[in-house]
Design an enzyme around this catalytic site. Structure first.
Site, mmCIF file in Angstrom:
data_model
loop_
_atom_site.group_PDB
_atom_site.id
_atom_site.type_symbol
_atom_site.label_atom_id
_atom_site.label_comp_id
_atom_site.label_asym_id
_atom_site.label_seq_id
_atom_site.Cartn_x
_atom_site.Cartn_y
_atom_site.Cartn_z
ATOM 1 N NE ARG A 63 -3.797 0.124 0.572
ATOM 2 C CZ ARG A 63 -4.614 -0.322 -0.395
ATOM 3 N NH1 ARG A 63 -4.656 0.290 -1.584
ATOM 4 N NH2 ARG A 63 -5.397 -1.367 -0.183
ATOM 5 N NE ARG A 85 -2.640 -4.659 -6.697
ATOM 6 C CZ ARG A 85 -3.528 -4.026 -5.969
ATOM 7 N NH1 ARG A 85 -3.277 -2.807 -5.515
ATOM 8 N NH2 ARG A 85 -4.695 -4.566 -5.686
ATOM 9 C CG HIS A 154 -2.822 2.728 -8.010
ATOM 10 N ND1 HIS A 154 -2.865 3.498 -6.872
ATOM 11 C CD2 HIS A 154 -4.054 2.179 -8.137
ATOM 12 C CE1 HIS A 154 -4.074 3.395 -6.327
ATOM 13 N NE2 HIS A 154 -4.813 2.598 -7.079
ATOM 14 C CG ASP A 197 -12.275 5.419 -6.748
ATOM 15 O OD1 ASP A 197 -11.505 5.596 -7.712
ATOM 16 O OD2 ASP A 197 -12.520 4.296 -6.264
ATOM 17 C CD GLU A 256 -4.722 5.473 -9.329
ATOM 18 O OE1 GLU A 256 -5.025 4.538 -10.089
ATOM 19 O OE2 GLU A 256 -5.332 5.707 -8.264
HETATM 20 O O1 TA6 Z 1 -7.277 3.705 -8.334
HETATM 21 C C1 TA6 Z 1 -8.367 3.798 -7.517
HETATM 22 C C2 TA6 Z 1 -8.774 2.433 -7.040
HETATM 23 O O2 TA6 Z 1 -9.120 1.601 -8.125
HETATM 24 C C3 TA6 Z 1 -9.896 2.600 -6.026
HETATM 25 O O3 TA6 Z 1 -11.144 2.222 -6.523
HETATM 26 C C4 TA6 Z 1 -9.433 1.889 -4.798
HETATM 27 O O4 TA6 Z 1 -10.075 0.727 -4.531
HETATM 28 C C5 TA6 Z 1 -7.927 1.806 -5.021
HETATM 29 O O5 TA6 Z 1 -7.692 1.780 -6.378
HETATM 30 C C6 TA6 Z 1 -7.125 0.780 -4.272
HETATM 31 O O6 TA6 Z 1 -7.302 -0.508 -4.729
HETATM 32 P P1 TA6 Z 1 -6.586 -1.704 -3.965
HETATM 33 O O7 TA6 Z 1 -6.873 -2.948 -4.767
HETATM 34 O O8 TA6 Z 1 -5.106 -1.380 -3.922
HETATM 35 O O9 TA6 Z 1 -7.158 -1.740 -2.580
#
Ligand code: TA6
Length: 285
Positions: A63, A85, A154, A197, A256
């Site tokens: 994260r 990832r 991201h 978002d 992103e």
């Molecule tokens: O990029 C935004 C997003 O797609 C959100 O909808 C949110 O869920 C985030 O990414 C994080 O996703 P993750 O799978 O890392 O928890």
């Protein structure tokens, strides 16, 4: 272990990393996920946000930093945001000169990726670390038939206080993933005081993240993208996430460089370059 004048192999938690200490910038990259974790140009503060509660044991996506979402973006298929990832990338090359350090990692399809996504591919992620940071994901179709992908760099940025941030250059149209609505006539600059978002479908090449608390602007330039995604989970969602602290959302914003609405199709042998460049005003230069 040193692998170059400015590059050392290290560990963060239980993941292997490359630590870069060059006169123009410092950075750290995890081989797990091929993921940038830190970038700090000389004389500047940290540009990249990494969660204090990030899992750094190779069992789950990290994260923070710049996760590579590929071969799909989002939760429509599993695993969420694809498998790049959570792939262990290999160091392919490491070069440096007075302008900075260039590191390339590679990942190819394996029996386990083909179980999830039945295609042959070769991915290369290039980090050019200097007074600016360039990240380029080079995707090659090594299969005998065409396939398509979506994805994103991201990027999680460090901000002083999310409520003192303004983002411009995002364009007028976005899909709001919180409400499910398509909006025309977006506010500019975007100011954030709740969960955000959004998939901006007409973002330009350059987005500015103005941070009044830190007194800086991060410029994010993208190429090979179709969309720019902006995400902050805000308080309630963060509380439900094991790898975010309750207050973590206050110092981060994702902007992103993404391919979401229109997947990229690659014929056998074809390549696609998805690029992001980060620059920050810096007293050294
Ligand atoms: O990029 C935004 C997003 O797609 C959100 O909808 C949110 O869920 C985030 O990414 C994080 O996703 P993750 O799978 O890392 O928890």
């Amino acid at each position: 272990m040193k692998i170059g004048q400015s590059v050392t192999r290290n560990e963060k938690g239980m993941v292997e990393t490359l630590v870069i200490r060059h006169p123009l910038a410092e950075a750290e990259i995890a081989l797990f996920g091929g993921q940038l974790l830190s970038y700090r140009p000389c004389g500047a503060e940290e540009v990249i946000w990494l969660s204090e509660a990030a899992k750094l044991d190779g069992s789950a996506p990290i994260r923070g930093g710049v996760p590579i979402c590929w071969p799909w973006f989002g939760k429509g298929q599993q695993p969420s945001h694809g498998f790049a990832r959570t792939t262990l990338w290999q160091l392919d090359s490491c070069d440096e000169n007075d302008a900075g350090v260039v590191i390339e990692l590679v990942a190819r399809d394996t029996a386990s990726t083909r179980k999830i996504w039945p295609h042959h591919f070769h991915n290369r992620i290039r980090f050019e670390i200097g007074r600016r940071l360039n990240i380029t994901l080079i995707v090659t179709n090594t299969d005998k038939s065409p396939w398509h992908f979506t994805g994103a760099l991201h990027s999680y940025f460090q901000v002083g206080d999310i409520e003192k941030v303004g983002v411009d250059g995002l364009g007028a149209k976005y899909h709001d993933s919180v409400t499910g609505q398509d909006i025309v006539g977006a506010e500019s600059p975007l100011v954030i005081s709740a969960e955000v978002d959004r998939i901006y479908t007409q973002a330009g090449q350059r987005v500015n993240l103005r941070d009044d608390d830190m007194g800086r602007t991060i410029q994010i330039e993208s190429a090979g993208h179709t969309d720019t995604v902006v995400w902050n989970p805000w308080a309630d969602l963060s509380k439900g996430m094991a790898d975010m602290t309750d207050e973590g959302y206050r110092t981060m914003l994702c902007v992103e460089s993404a391919v979401v609405a229109e997947p990229v199709t690659l014929e056998p042998g074809q390549q696609h370059h998805l690029k992001a460049r980060f620059s920050v005003g810096n007293p050294c230069f």
